[in-house]
Design a protein around this motif. Structure first.
Motif, PDB file in Angstrom:
ATOM      1  N   ALA A  41       0.847  -1.196   0.000  1.00  0.00           N
ATOM      2  CA  ALA A  41       0.000   0.000   0.000  1.00  0.00           C
ATOM      3  C   ALA A  41       0.877   1.238   0.000  1.00  0.00           C
ATOM      4  O   ALA A  41       2.054   1.188   0.343  1.00  0.00           O
ATOM      5  CB  ALA A  41      -0.920   0.001   1.223  1.00  0.00           C
ATOM      6  N   ALA A  42       0.284   2.348  -0.429  1.00  0.00           N
ATOM      7  CA  ALA A  42       0.981   3.642  -0.415  1.00  0.00           C
ATOM      8  C   ALA A  42      -0.054   4.716  -0.139  1.00  0.00           C
ATOM      9  O   ALA A  42      -1.235   4.552  -0.412  1.00  0.00           O
ATOM     10  CB  ALA A  42       1.694   3.885  -1.743  1.00  0.00           C
ATOM     11  N   TRP A  47       0.689   8.551  -4.276  1.00  0.00           N
ATOM     12  CA  TRP A  47       0.084   8.331  -5.600  1.00  0.00           C
ATOM     13  C   TRP A  47      -0.078   9.650  -6.346  1.00  0.00           C
ATOM     14  O   TRP A  47       0.069   9.702  -7.569  1.00  0.00           O
ATOM     15  CB  TRP A  47      -1.272   7.635  -5.453  1.00  0.00           C
ATOM     16  N   ASP A  48      -0.378  10.721  -5.625  1.00  0.00           N
ATOM     17  CA  ASP A  48      -0.468  12.034  -6.273  1.00  0.00           C
ATOM     18  C   ASP A  48       0.882  12.423  -6.886  1.00  0.00           C
ATOM     19  O   ASP A  48       0.942  12.988  -7.982  1.00  0.00           O
ATOM     20  CB  ASP A  48      -0.887  13.110  -5.257  1.00  0.00           C
ATOM     21  N   ALA A  49       1.961  12.141  -6.160  1.00  0.00           N
ATOM     22  CA  ALA A  49       3.297  12.474  -6.660  1.00  0.00           C
ATOM     23  C   ALA A  49       3.639  11.648  -7.897  1.00  0.00           C
ATOM     24  O   ALA A  49       4.225  12.153  -8.860  1.00  0.00           O
ATOM     25  CB  ALA A  49       4.338  12.241  -5.561  1.00  0.00           C
ATOM     26  N   VAL A  50       3.257  10.362  -7.880  1.00  0.00           N
ATOM     27  CA  VAL A  50       3.501   9.507  -9.046  1.00  0.00           C
ATOM     28  C   VAL A  50       2.694  10.023 -10.237  1.00  0.00           C
ATOM     29  O   VAL A  50       3.186  10.117 -11.356  1.00  0.00           O
ATOM     30  CB  VAL A  50       3.135   8.043  -8.731  1.00  0.00           C
ATOM     31  N   GLU A  54       3.774  11.077 -13.934  1.00  0.00           N
ATOM     32  CA  GLU A  54       3.290  10.276 -15.055  1.00  0.00           C
ATOM     33  C   GLU A  54       2.458  11.089 -16.045  1.00  0.00           C
ATOM     34  O   GLU A  54       2.591  10.945 -17.255  1.00  0.00           O
ATOM     35  CB  GLU A  54       2.436   9.110 -14.527  1.00  0.00           C
ATOM     36  N   SER A  55       1.557  11.935 -15.512  1.00  0.00           N
ATOM     37  CA  SER A  55       0.558  12.573 -16.382  1.00  0.00           C
ATOM     38  C   SER A  55       0.341  14.047 -16.093  1.00  0.00           C
ATOM     39  O   SER A  55      -0.621  14.632 -16.589  1.00  0.00           O
ATOM     40  CB  SER A  55      -0.783  11.839 -16.217  1.00  0.00           C
ATOM     41  N   GLY A  56       1.215  14.633 -15.286  1.00  0.00           N
ATOM     42  CA  GLY A  56       0.985  16.017 -14.885  1.00  0.00           C
ATOM     43  C   GLY A  56      -0.159  16.137 -13.898  1.00  0.00           C
ATOM     44  O   GLY A  56      -0.708  17.219 -13.709  1.00  0.00           O
ATOM     45  N   GLY A  57      -0.543  15.013 -13.269  1.00  0.00           N
ATOM     46  CA  GLY A  57      -1.621  15.032 -12.278  1.00  0.00           C
ATOM     47  C   GLY A  57      -3.012  15.059 -12.892  1.00  0.00           C
ATOM     48  O   GLY A  57      -3.985  15.333 -12.202  1.00  0.00           O
ATOM     49  N   GLY A 118      10.305   6.200  -8.729  1.00  0.00           N
ATOM     50  CA  GLY A 118      11.366   6.906  -8.010  1.00  0.00           C
ATOM     51  C   GLY A 118      11.027   8.363  -7.795  1.00  0.00           C
ATOM     52  O   GLY A 118      11.196   8.903  -6.702  1.00  0.00           O
ATOM     53  N   ALA A 119      10.541   9.021  -8.851  1.00  0.00           N
ATOM     54  CA  ALA A 119      10.208  10.439  -8.739  1.00  0.00           C
ATOM     55  C   ALA A 119       9.091  10.675  -7.741  1.00  0.00           C
ATOM     56  O   ALA A 119       9.049  11.692  -7.054  1.00  0.00           O
ATOM     57  CB  ALA A 119       9.803  10.994 -10.109  1.00  0.00           C
ATOM     58  N   GLY A 120       8.159   9.720  -7.658  1.00  0.00           N
ATOM     59  CA  GLY A 120       7.042   9.866  -6.735  1.00  0.00           C
ATOM     60  C   GLY A 120       7.320   9.307  -5.357  1.00  0.00           C
ATOM     61  O   GLY A 120       6.483   9.412  -4.457  1.00  0.00           O
ATOM     62  N   GLY A 121       8.475   8.670  -5.173  1.00  0.00           N
ATOM     63  CA  GLY A 121       8.804   8.077  -3.878  1.00  0.00           C
ATOM     64  C   GLY A 121       7.924   6.886  -3.548  1.00  0.00           C
ATOM     65  O   GLY A 121       7.603   6.628  -2.391  1.00  0.00           O
ATOM     66  N   LEU A 122       7.518   6.135  -4.586  1.00  0.00           N
ATOM     67  CA  LEU A 122       6.601   5.009  -4.392  1.00  0.00           C
ATOM     68  C   LEU A 122       7.336   3.813  -3.818  1.00  0.00           C
ATOM     69  O   LEU A 122       8.315   3.336  -4.380  1.00  0.00           O
ATOM     70  CB  LEU A 122       5.951   4.637  -5.733  1.00  0.00           C
TER      71      LEU A 122
END
Length: 235
Positions: A41-42, A47-50, A54-57, A118-122
């Motif tokens: 889980a995260a 998930w917002d950061a990912v 991924e898609s500019g949110g 990595g960018a989102g810290g997932l």
């Protein structure tokens, strides 16, 4: 972008490959199999950061590149993780539904399923995001629909606020002391250092400064006091 099984996915585990294949015909069979082995889980913030990477949110994005929604699911991954119970594609599902499906894919394949992990810290941090995916159906009720009414009102208000000072500035001139005096609409614009005598002489006003004063007595209250910006009639 979510990595797919045709070269863009990192090598999935044997169990994950089974889940992906099963997802094409029936995700309900594959997903419980994965959930029983690994509770990943995260948080929603993660998930917002990912999604931002991924898609500019944009949770409803569909650019036609084969990846859908805020977390850029491929169609096979969306089906394998049970997303089709909510909508046919990820971009048609709500944010909560996409996160709920991503949680299952995270459990199946780990953070490596996303290029932006990595960018989102997932990570498999075990934090329950607490989302409420609800039942099946498309996510088409968007709060942005209320915005056009607010946007239509704002320009009108700002326009009215701008018009008032403009209308006033056309009729008055601000003196060095901050007072406002009548501007007038004559053909001569008073400059710094001007006096009625100088203007009358320079513009060859018959009758001199006294004539000039009478011609403009509606805006000049004191013959010895005129201000830059005032516009005087010369005849």
């Amino acid at each position: 972008m979510l990595l797919n099984s045709k070269g863009k996915h990192r090598r999935p585990s044997k169990a994950a490959r089974i889940a992906t294949l099963a997802g094409v015909t029936g995700a309900a069979v594959a997903v419980p199999l994965m959930g029983a082995t690994n509770a990943s889980a995260a948080s929603v913030e993660t998930w917002d950061a990912v999604a931002q990477c991924e898609s500019g949110g944009n949770w409803s994005i569909n650019t036609g590149n084969g990846y859908y929604g805020g977390l850029q699911f491929s169609q096979s991954s969306w089906a394998a993780a049970g997303g089709t119970q909510y909508a046919s594609r990820a971009d048609l599902a709500s944010k909560d539904q996409q996160i709920a499906t991503a949680e299952k894919l995270l459990d199946m394949q780990g953070p490596g399923a996303w290029a932006c992990a990595g960018a989102g810290g997932l990570t498999n941090d075990g934090v329950d995001p607490g989302v409420n995916p609800g039942g099946s159906g498309q996510s088409e009720s968007k709060p942005e629909q209320a915005q056009p009414e607010r946007q239509a009102e704002q320009p009108t208000t700002r326009s009215e606020q701008r018009e008032a000072p403009k209308a006033e500035s056309k009729k008055t001139v601000t003196t060095p002391t901050g007072d406002k005096v009548k501007k007038g609409d004559g053909e001569y614009r008073v400059k710094a250092g001007d006096t009625l005598s100088k203007i009358a002489q320079k513009e060859d006003v018959k009758g001199g400064w006294s004539k000039l004063f009478k011609l403009n007595d509606d805006i000049v209250e004191d013959a010895n006091l005129i201000f830059p910006g005032q516009q005087l009639h010369l005849k």
